[in-house]
Design a protein around this motif. Structure first.
Motif, PDB file in Angstrom:
ATOM      1  N   HIS A  56       0.842  -1.205   0.000  1.00  0.00           N
ATOM      2  CA  HIS A  56       0.000   0.000   0.000  1.00  0.00           C
ATOM      3  C   HIS A  56       0.872   1.247   0.000  1.00  0.00           C
ATOM      4  CE1 HIS A  56      -2.755   3.054   1.574  1.00  0.00           C
ATOM      5  NE2 HIS A  56      -3.702   2.320   1.030  1.00  0.00           N
ATOM      6  N   GLU A  57       1.912   1.218   0.815  1.00  0.00           N
ATOM      7  CA  GLU A  57       2.819   2.357   0.934  1.00  0.00           C
ATOM      8  C   GLU A  57       3.552   2.608  -0.389  1.00  0.00           C
ATOM      9  OE1 GLU A  57       4.424   5.575   2.933  1.00  0.00           O
ATOM     10  OE2 GLU A  57       2.666   4.342   3.259  1.00  0.00           O
ATOM     11  N   LYS A  58       3.935   1.522  -1.057  1.00  0.00           N
ATOM     12  CA  LYS A  58       4.623   1.618  -2.346  1.00  0.00           C
ATOM     13  C   LYS A  58       3.724   2.312  -3.363  1.00  0.00           C
ATOM     14  CE  LYS A  58       5.868  -2.008  -5.052  1.00  0.00           C
ATOM     15  NZ  LYS A  58       6.296  -3.425  -5.154  1.00  0.00           N
ATOM     16  N   LYS A  59       2.455   1.878  -3.413  1.00  0.00           N
ATOM     17  CA  LYS A  59       1.488   2.471  -4.341  1.00  0.00           C
ATOM     18  C   LYS A  59       1.285   3.943  -4.021  1.00  0.00           C
ATOM     19  CE  LYS A  59      -1.468  -1.510  -5.216  1.00  0.00           C
ATOM     20  NZ  LYS A  59      -2.747  -2.055  -4.739  1.00  0.00           N
ATOM     21  N   ARG A  60       1.164   4.240  -2.723  1.00  0.00           N
ATOM     22  CA  ARG A  60       0.908   5.614  -2.310  1.00  0.00           C
ATOM     23  C   ARG A  60       2.041   6.532  -2.763  1.00  0.00           C
ATOM     24  NH1 ARG A  60       1.975   9.233   1.082  1.00  0.00           N
ATOM     25  NH2 ARG A  60       3.596   8.025   2.099  1.00  0.00           N
ATOM     26  N   LYS A  61       3.277   6.064  -2.587  1.00  0.00           N
ATOM     27  CA  LYS A  61       4.437   6.869  -2.977  1.00  0.00           C
ATOM     28  C   LYS A  61       4.489   7.086  -4.482  1.00  0.00           C
ATOM     29  CE  LYS A  61       7.572   6.166   0.864  1.00  0.00           C
ATOM     30  NZ  LYS A  61       8.509   5.207   1.439  1.00  0.00           N
ATOM     31  N   LEU A  62       4.201   6.012  -5.225  1.00  0.00           N
ATOM     32  CA  LEU A  62       4.190   6.108  -6.689  1.00  0.00           C
ATOM     33  C   LEU A  62       3.167   7.133  -7.158  1.00  0.00           C
ATOM     34  CD1 LEU A  62       4.416   2.617  -8.401  1.00  0.00           C
ATOM     35  CD2 LEU A  62       5.681   4.672  -8.988  1.00  0.00           C
ATOM     36  N   ILE A  63       1.964   7.006  -6.629  1.00  0.00           N
ATOM     37  CA  ILE A  63       0.878   7.888  -7.047  1.00  0.00           C
ATOM     38  C   ILE A  63       1.180   9.325  -6.644  1.00  0.00           C
ATOM     39  CG2 ILE A  63      -1.552   8.447  -6.615  1.00  0.00           C
ATOM     40  CD1 ILE A  63      -2.007   5.382  -6.542  1.00  0.00           C
ATOM     41  N   GLU A  64       1.741   9.475  -5.458  1.00  0.00           N
ATOM     42  CA  GLU A  64       2.135  10.802  -4.982  1.00  0.00           C
ATOM     43  C   GLU A  64       3.143  11.427  -5.951  1.00  0.00           C
ATOM     44  OE1 GLU A  64       1.447  13.769  -2.248  1.00  0.00           O
ATOM     45  OE2 GLU A  64       0.563  11.766  -2.244  1.00  0.00           O
ATOM     46  N   ASN A  88      -7.042  12.984 -14.026  1.00  0.00           N
ATOM     47  CA  ASN A  88      -8.215  12.504 -13.290  1.00  0.00           C
ATOM     48  C   ASN A  88      -7.984  11.115 -12.713  1.00  0.00           C
ATOM     49  OD1 ASN A  88      -9.758  14.779 -13.674  1.00  0.00           O
ATOM     50  ND2 ASN A  88     -10.609  14.039 -15.620  1.00  0.00           N
ATOM     51  N   ARG A  89      -7.348  10.274 -13.530  1.00  0.00           N
ATOM     52  CA  ARG A  89      -7.101   8.898 -13.103  1.00  0.00           C
ATOM     53  C   ARG A  89      -6.181   8.848 -11.878  1.00  0.00           C
ATOM     54  NH1 ARG A  89      -8.807   4.645 -11.732  1.00  0.00           N
ATOM     55  NH2 ARG A  89      -7.590   2.769 -11.957  1.00  0.00           N
ATOM     56  N   VAL A  90      -5.125   9.625 -11.924  1.00  0.00           N
ATOM     57  CA  VAL A  90      -4.195   9.663 -10.798  1.00  0.00           C
ATOM     58  C   VAL A  90      -4.895  10.232  -9.559  1.00  0.00           C
ATOM     59  CG1 VAL A  90      -2.032  10.661  -9.917  1.00  0.00           C
ATOM     60  CG2 VAL A  90      -2.133   9.761 -12.226  1.00  0.00           C
ATOM     61  N   ASP A  91      -5.729  11.239  -9.783  1.00  0.00           N
ATOM     62  CA  ASP A  91      -6.482  11.833  -8.681  1.00  0.00           C
ATOM     63  C   ASP A  91      -7.409  10.790  -8.061  1.00  0.00           C
ATOM     64  OD1 ASP A  91      -7.055  13.975  -7.044  1.00  0.00           O
ATOM     65  OD2 ASP A  91      -8.839  14.523  -8.203  1.00  0.00           O
ATOM     66  N   GLN A  92      -8.046  10.012  -8.939  1.00  0.00           N
ATOM     67  CA  GLN A  92      -8.945   8.932  -8.495  1.00  0.00           C
ATOM     68  C   GLN A  92      -8.198   7.919  -7.629  1.00  0.00           C
ATOM     69  OE1 GLN A  92     -10.790   6.619 -11.594  1.00  0.00           O
ATOM     70  NE2 GLN A  92     -12.221   8.270 -12.068  1.00  0.00           N
ATOM     71  N   LEU A  93      -7.037   7.463  -8.166  1.00  0.00           N
ATOM     72  CA  LEU A  93      -6.215   6.472  -7.456  1.00  0.00           C
ATOM     73  C   LEU A  93      -5.789   7.002  -6.091  1.00  0.00           C
ATOM     74  CD1 LEU A  93      -3.935   5.106 -10.315  1.00  0.00           C
ATOM     75  CD2 LEU A  93      -5.575   3.785  -8.981  1.00  0.00           C
ATOM     76  N   LYS A  94      -5.439   8.275  -6.070  1.00  0.00           N
ATOM     77  CA  LYS A  94      -5.006   8.911  -4.843  1.00  0.00           C
ATOM     78  C   LYS A  94      -6.122   8.867  -3.792  1.00  0.00           C
ATOM     79  CE  LYS A  94      -2.661  13.137  -3.583  1.00  0.00           C
ATOM     80  NZ  LYS A  94      -2.877  14.557  -3.743  1.00  0.00           N
ATOM     81  N   LYS A  95      -7.315   9.241  -4.219  1.00  0.00           N
ATOM     82  CA  LYS A  95      -8.465   9.244  -3.312  1.00  0.00           C
ATOM     83  C   LYS A  95      -8.804   7.825  -2.852  1.00  0.00           C
ATOM     84  CE  LYS A  95     -10.539  13.551  -4.726  1.00  0.00           C
ATOM     85  NZ  LYS A  95     -11.180  14.174  -5.890  1.00  0.00           N
ATOM     86  N   LEU A  97      -6.779   5.239  -2.579  1.00  0.00           N
ATOM     87  CA  LEU A  97      -5.782   4.778  -1.598  1.00  0.00           C
ATOM     88  C   LEU A  97      -6.011   5.430  -0.244  1.00  0.00           C
ATOM     89  CD1 LEU A  97      -2.313   4.508  -3.292  1.00  0.00           C
ATOM     90  CD2 LEU A  97      -3.618   2.703  -2.220  1.00  0.00           C
ATOM     91  N   GLU A  98      -6.358   6.705  -0.264  1.00  0.00           N
ATOM     92  CA  GLU A  98      -6.607   7.417   0.982  1.00  0.00           C
ATOM     93  C   GLU A  98      -7.776   6.799   1.739  1.00  0.00           C
ATOM     94  OE1 GLU A  98      -6.985  11.463  -0.207  1.00  0.00           O
ATOM     95  OE2 GLU A  98      -4.822  11.750  -0.322  1.00  0.00           O
ATOM     96  N   SER A  99      -8.810   6.423   1.003  1.00  0.00           N
ATOM     97  CA  SER A  99      -9.983   5.841   1.662  1.00  0.00           C
ATOM     98  C   SER A  99      -9.686   4.429   2.163  1.00  0.00           C
ATOM     99  CB  SER A  99     -11.187   5.839   0.719  1.00  0.00           C
ATOM    100  OG  SER A  99     -10.993   4.896  -0.303  1.00  0.00           O
ATOM    101  N   GLU A 100      -8.826   3.680   1.436  1.00  0.00           N
ATOM    102  CA  GLU A 100      -8.415   2.352   1.887  1.00  0.00           C
ATOM    103  C   GLU A 100      -7.656   2.452   3.193  1.00  0.00           C
ATOM    104  OE1 GLU A 100      -6.091   0.215  -0.976  1.00  0.00           O
ATOM    105  OE2 GLU A 100      -7.736   0.169  -2.410  1.00  0.00           O
ATOM    106  N   ASN A 101      -6.873   3.512   3.288  1.00  0.00           N
ATOM    107  CA  ASN A 101      -6.032   3.717   4.456  1.00  0.00           C
ATOM    108  C   ASN A 101      -6.858   4.012   5.701  1.00  0.00           C
ATOM    109  OD1 ASN A 101      -3.431   3.461   5.195  1.00  0.00           O
ATOM    110  ND2 ASN A 101      -2.835   5.569   4.763  1.00  0.00           N
ATOM    111  N   GLY A 102      -7.919   4.817   5.515  1.00  0.00           N
ATOM    112  CA  GLY A 102      -8.740   5.204   6.645  1.00  0.00           C
ATOM    113  C   GLY A 102      -9.668   4.077   6.986  1.00  0.00           C
TER     114      GLY A 102
END
Ligand SMILES: [Zn+2]
Length: 102
Positions: A56-64, A88-95, A97-102
């Motif tokens: 998850h952290e790896k994905k988050r860093k990549l997307i960031e 838009n796609r990157v923004d979607q992925l970012k959101k 991942l954020e929701s998965e985290n919470g």
């Protein structure tokens, strides 16, 4: 009730676990903490969770990183409209991942 058969070093002495044995493994009495089967399951579970977290952290860093690049490109006016979907796609992925985290 039988005591757990686990033995361990305590200073210079060998001590036996003083908990009551509530489980059994290969015919030997064990408390829940020292049962080798339960121990293995706990280890596997924590390894699985750790891997999941790392992934998850790896994905988050990549997307960031993508987000920063794309945002900069956008700021410099270098993005064409066809690239908006990427934004838009990157923004979607970012959101996501954020929701998965919470
Ligand atoms: Zn024990």
């Amino acid at each position: 009730m039988a005591k757990c058969c686990e033995q361990f070093m305590s200073g210079w002495h060998i001590k036996q676990c003083d908990r009551n044995a509530t489980t059994e493994y290969e015919g030997n009495p064990y408390c829940k903490q020292h049962n080798p089967e339960l121990r293995r399951m706990r280890d596997e579970e924590s390894t699985r969770k750790w891997n999941e977290k790392r992934e998850h952290e790896k994905k988050r860093k990549l997307i960031e990183a993508y987000w920063l690049v794309i945002d900069d490109l956008n700021d410099c006016g270098l993005l064409k409209s066809s690239e908006d979907t990427l934004l838009n796609r990157v923004d979607q992925l970012k959101k996501q991942l954020e929701s998965e985290n919470g």
